[in-house]
Write a protein that holds these residues in place. Structure first.
Motif, short mmCIF file in Angstrom:
data_model
loop_
_atom_site.label_atom_id
_atom_site.label_comp_id
_atom_site.label_asym_id
_atom_site.label_seq_id
_atom_site.Cartn_x
_atom_site.Cartn_y
_atom_site.Cartn_z
N ARG A 54 57.32 41.81 39.65
CA ARG A 54 57.59 41.09 38.27
C ARG A 54 56.51 40.27 37.52
O ARG A 54 56.84 40.68 36.37
N SER A 55 55.69 39.85 38.06
CA SER A 55 54.59 39.32 37.20
C SER A 55 53.34 40.08 36.98
O SER A 55 52.66 39.73 36.25
N LYS A 56 53.52 41.30 37.83
CA LYS A 56 52.44 42.25 37.71
C LYS A 56 51.14 41.84 38.24
O LYS A 56 49.98 42.17 37.76
N VAL A 57 51.14 40.84 39.17
CA VAL A 57 49.80 40.64 39.93
C VAL A 57 49.65 41.28 41.34
O VAL A 57 50.61 41.33 41.93
N ILE A 58 48.40 41.84 41.21
CA ILE A 58 47.90 42.52 42.35
C ILE A 58 46.96 41.65 43.16
O ILE A 58 46.03 41.05 42.55
N VAL A 59 47.10 41.43 44.39
CA VAL A 59 46.26 40.62 45.28
C VAL A 59 45.47 41.60 46.07
O VAL A 59 46.06 42.42 46.78
N GLU A 60 44.05 41.68 46.15
CA GLU A 60 43.21 42.32 46.87
C GLU A 60 42.53 41.70 47.81
O GLU A 60 41.86 40.70 47.42
N PHE A 92 39.98 38.42 46.80
CA PHE A 92 39.81 37.58 47.74
C PHE A 92 38.77 38.28 48.77
O PHE A 92 39.32 39.33 49.09
N THR A 93 38.00 37.66 49.36
CA THR A 93 37.37 38.01 50.72
C THR A 93 38.38 37.89 51.70
O THR A 93 39.03 36.77 51.93
N ASN A 94 37.84 38.57 52.75
CA ASN A 94 38.68 38.40 54.05
C ASN A 94 38.47 36.90 54.49
O ASN A 94 39.30 36.18 55.06
N GLU A 95 37.33 36.38 54.49
CA GLU A 95 36.81 35.13 54.87
C GLU A 95 37.44 33.82 54.21
O GLU A 95 37.93 33.06 54.53
N GLN A 96 37.70 34.42 52.89
CA GLN A 96 38.51 33.27 52.13
C GLN A 96 39.94 33.00 52.39
O GLN A 96 40.43 32.12 52.81
N VAL A 97 40.38 34.04 52.74
CA VAL A 97 42.24 34.24 53.33
C VAL A 97 42.08 33.48 54.82
O VAL A 97 43.03 32.67 54.85
#
Length: 120
Positions: A54-60, A92-97
């Motif tokens: 809906r907001s067209k936001v992609i998280v990688e 985001f990096t794996n570490e950030q998550v």
């Protein structure tokens, strides 16, 4: 790549998520942020990690291989194409998550609210 190959890859990716992807998914699934999130979703010729359609936001969520020169060039081309289709990409990096999940979620909430406001 053909759609059928992408579909197979996306299905495989959903079954074999990284630890960081699993943690992120556990927080955002079932409209937890007020918007449905899709994981390992096909957009054009790409499979994106997570999509808030809906907001067209992609998280990688990027692992170590994303920091090679070749992968950074590929990621830049991919990001450029996706942005030209109207998507906002948040990386985001794996570490950030893994180690700062709350901050990652707050950044996503802000991105979602900005994109929704911008489309009104």
């Amino acid at each position: 790549m053909t759609y059928e190959l992408l579909k197979e890859d996306a299905r495989s990716n959903r079954k074999n998520m990284t630890e960081a992807e699993s943690i992120f998914w556990s927080v955002v699934k079932k409209n937890a942020l007020g918007e449905r999130c899709l994981r390992q979703h096909i957009v054009g010729d790409y499979i994106v990690d997570f999509l808030f359609r809906r907001s067209k936001v992609i998280v990688e969520i990027d692992g170590g291989y994303h920091f090679t020169n070749e992968q950074q060039e590929n990621d830049a081309l991919r990001t450029d194409w996706l942005e030209h289709q109207g998507y906002k990409i948040v990386r985001f990096t794996n570490e950030q998550v893994l180690f700062d999940t709350n901050k990652v979620i707050e950044i996503i909430k802000v991105s979602l609210s900005r994109e929704i406001r911008g489309s009104l």
